[in-house]
Design an enzyme around this catalytic site. Structure first.
Site, mmCIF file in Angstrom:
data_model
loop_
_atom_site.group_PDB
_atom_site.id
_atom_site.type_symbol
_atom_site.label_atom_id
_atom_site.label_comp_id
_atom_site.label_asym_id
_atom_site.label_seq_id
_atom_site.Cartn_x
_atom_site.Cartn_y
_atom_site.Cartn_z
ATOM 1 N N HIS A 1 12.356 33.146 11.593
ATOM 2 C CA HIS A 1 12.199 32.032 12.548
ATOM 3 C C HIS A 1 11.088 32.363 13.541
ATOM 4 O O HIS A 1 11.111 33.407 14.174
ATOM 5 C CB HIS A 1 13.498 31.792 13.325
ATOM 6 C CG HIS A 1 14.556 31.112 12.505
ATOM 7 N ND1 HIS A 1 15.604 30.433 13.075
ATOM 8 C CD2 HIS A 1 14.718 30.995 11.166
ATOM 9 C CE1 HIS A 1 16.363 29.925 12.121
ATOM 10 N NE2 HIS A 1 15.853 30.264 10.952
ATOM 11 N N PRO B 1 27.411 37.681 24.034
ATOM 12 C CA PRO B 1 26.729 37.375 22.770
ATOM 13 C C PRO B 1 25.504 36.464 22.870
ATOM 14 O O PRO B 1 24.746 36.374 21.908
ATOM 15 C CB PRO B 1 27.822 36.701 21.940
ATOM 16 C CG PRO B 1 28.760 36.131 22.942
ATOM 17 C CD PRO B 1 28.729 37.050 24.120
ATOM 18 N N LYS C 1 22.123 40.289 21.076
ATOM 19 C CA LYS C 1 21.576 41.644 21.171
ATOM 20 C C LYS C 1 22.506 42.732 20.629
ATOM 21 O O LYS C 1 22.075 43.869 20.438
ATOM 22 C CB LYS C 1 21.224 41.986 22.629
ATOM 23 C CG LYS C 1 20.027 41.237 23.171
ATOM 24 C CD LYS C 1 18.746 41.634 22.469
ATOM 25 C CE LYS C 1 17.585 40.786 22.918
ATOM 26 N NZ LYS C 1 16.486 40.718 21.955
ATOM 27 N N TYR D 1 13.627 38.108 23.967
ATOM 28 C CA TYR D 1 14.351 37.625 22.785
ATOM 29 C C TYR D 1 13.950 38.400 21.529
ATOM 30 O O TYR D 1 14.792 38.746 20.715
ATOM 31 C CB TYR D 1 14.080 36.122 22.602
ATOM 32 C CG TYR D 1 15.110 35.443 21.726
ATOM 33 C CD1 TYR D 1 16.317 35.008 22.244
ATOM 34 C CD2 TYR D 1 14.855 35.236 20.366
ATOM 35 C CE1 TYR D 1 17.262 34.388 21.454
ATOM 36 C CE2 TYR D 1 15.798 34.610 19.558
ATOM 37 C CZ TYR D 1 17.002 34.188 20.109
ATOM 38 O OH TYR D 1 17.934 33.587 19.314
HETATM 39 C C1 PHB Z 1 24.681 33.651 15.476
HETATM 40 O O1 PHB Z 1 25.827 34.045 15.279
HETATM 41 O O2 PHB Z 1 24.004 33.151 14.567
HETATM 42 C C2 PHB Z 1 24.098 33.786 16.832
HETATM 43 C C3 PHB Z 1 24.845 34.288 17.877
HETATM 44 C C4 PHB Z 1 24.268 34.392 19.139
HETATM 45 C C5 PHB Z 1 22.967 33.982 19.341
HETATM 46 C C6 PHB Z 1 22.226 33.493 18.277
HETATM 47 C C7 PHB Z 1 22.788 33.388 17.031
HETATM 48 O O3 PHB Z 1 22.385 34.046 20.548
#
Ligand code: PHB
Ligand code: APR
Length: 384
Positions: free
Chosen positions: A72, A283, A287, A373
């Site tokens: 992405h 979450p 990370k 990020y």
């Molecule tokens: C995911 O589980 O795909 C996920 C979790 C937290 C995020 C981004 C993606 O910040």
């Protein structure tokens, strides 16, 4: 039984550490309380920083990741009824890869040699402040065993035994909300991730494959999953995301509390903590896995220097280095969490919107977010 490194826990941290050590010619035995199927079936986050992807490739774990991982180049922020795209590639020259944590775990278990000891119980760590520590446990067949070793790697997560064997100070924060997460058999409604800040609460659109969508909703901490029939989840997602997903059968549905935790120090004698045993990040921003990878990359180097060359410098500084790296990730994950979630406090709610609007109107602010990020200044690429 004897090995050089006893690894407690077969999550991504323990499995990857054992893999990295084996490439250096160091023996490791991985002990895991759960069954193999349970470990393989656990659904967690799924965003890999470029530094994590590079490392997995370098150590021979890139084949399936390169085949099915989704690269992405950006993600979207939705708030104020509009969408603002964070172009990671334009802003940082880097991209992220969407590849489920359980896929990483599968690749690691397939590559593991020897196979981890699954289904052990009564794990206890002994003599960790001597240079002859050991781990006692009952194996899956019911036989009581002692694993003698040079070093113990505590990779057994937040609820394991390792954390309590380190006389550490724990710094902790519990957030006043939880995440209701679903994994659904339906095509993602957008080709990238969407982080939505809405007056009804945060929502996240993510994915695992062109057929599997991963979605999250901010809910109250005391919310019960029984109060969320599938239809209510899909309706709420449509309102908060501003786009309706095509409802599909759910593969998983659960509520997870949001917390942050850091243990200081992360080492006691010959016991080193890595991954969730040492820290939990909220979450938002995904990370957790990347941080575990950064820990074990440094730990494998430190243990190689110690066990093969008798040099203990990196082992002695492991904790300080990873405590600093952990706080960098906590800073980002906490800010991202507080900016995107709905606070009960009206002052905080206005601050969140002001932060989002600043990112949408300032390239400098958007670049700083994009760098965090992809892991520049936060993640795996640091402490190299
Ligand atoms: C995911 O589980 O795909 C996920 C979790 C937290 C995020 C981004 C993606 O910040
Ligand atoms: N003995 C052996 N194994 C144990 C014990 C014990 N006493 N207690 C727990 N375990 C196992 C758990 O069953 C689990 O498989 O340790 C493992 C820890 O794995 P994870 O919880 O996945 O933690 P970690 O490897 O540090 O991975 C970090 O996973 O939880 C996510 O968000 C986290 O993305 C991050 C990543």
């Amino acid at each position: 039984m004897r090995t050089q490194v006893a690894v407690v826990g077969a999550g991504p941290a323990g499995l990857l550490l054992a893999h990295l050590l084996r490439l250096e010619g160091i023996d490791a035995v991985v002990l895991e309380t759960r069954r193999r199927e349970h470990v393989l079936g656990r659904i967690r986050a799924g965003v890999l920083e470029p530094g994590t992807v590079e490392l997995l490739r370098e150590v021979g774990l890139g084949a399936r990741l390169d085949r099915v991982g989704l690269e992405h180049q950006g993600f979207s922020l939705r708030f104020d009824g509009t969408e603002h795209r964070i172009g990671l590639a334009e802003l940082t020259g880097k991209s992220i890869t969407v590849y489920g944590q359980q896929e990483v775990v599968r690749d690691l278990i397939d590559a593991a040699e020897p196979e981890p000891c699954f289904g052990v119980s009564d794990v206890a760590l002994r003599d960790v402040t001597t240079d002859r520590p050991s781990v006692t446990f009952t194996d899956a067949g019911g036989t009581r065993r002692t694993l003698h070793c040079d070093v113990i790697a505590g990779c057994d997560g937040f609820h394991g035994v390792s954390r309590s064997a380190v006389p550490a100070t724990g710094y902790e924060r519990t957030f006043p909300y939880s995440w209701l997460g679903i994994l659904a058999k339906t095509a993602p409604v957008h080709h990238e991730l969407i982080y939505a800040h809405h007056e009804r609460g945060f929502a996240l659109h993510s994915m695992r494959s062109p057929e599997l969508t991963r979605l999250y909703l901010q809910v109250e901490p005391d919310e019960r999953i029984e109060d969320w029939p599938d239809e209510r989840i899909w309706d709420e997602l449509a309102v908060r995301l501003g786009t309706a997903c095509e409802p599909g059968p759910l593969v998983e549905k659960g509520i997870t509390a949001m917390r942050a935790f850091v243990a200081e120090p992360m080492r006691h004698g010959r016991l080193f903590l890595a991954g969730d045993a040492a820290h939990i990040v909220p979450p938002t921003g995904a990370k957790g896995l990347n941080l575990a990878v950064a820990d074990v990359r440094l730990l494998s180097r430190a243990l190689t220097a110690l066990l093969l060359h008798g040099r203990e410098g990196d082992a002695l500084s492991y904790s300080d280095t990873r405590v600093r790296g952990t706080w960098r990730a906590e800073r980002f994950s906490t800010e991202m969490t507080e900016m995107l979630h709905r606070s009960a406090d009206p002052f905080e709610r206005r601050l969140s919107l002001a932060r989002l609007r600043r990112i949408a109107s300032s390239t400098a602010a958007a670049t700083a977010l994009a760098q965090d990020y992809v892991g520049i200044s936060v993640g795996v690429s640091e402490d190299a």
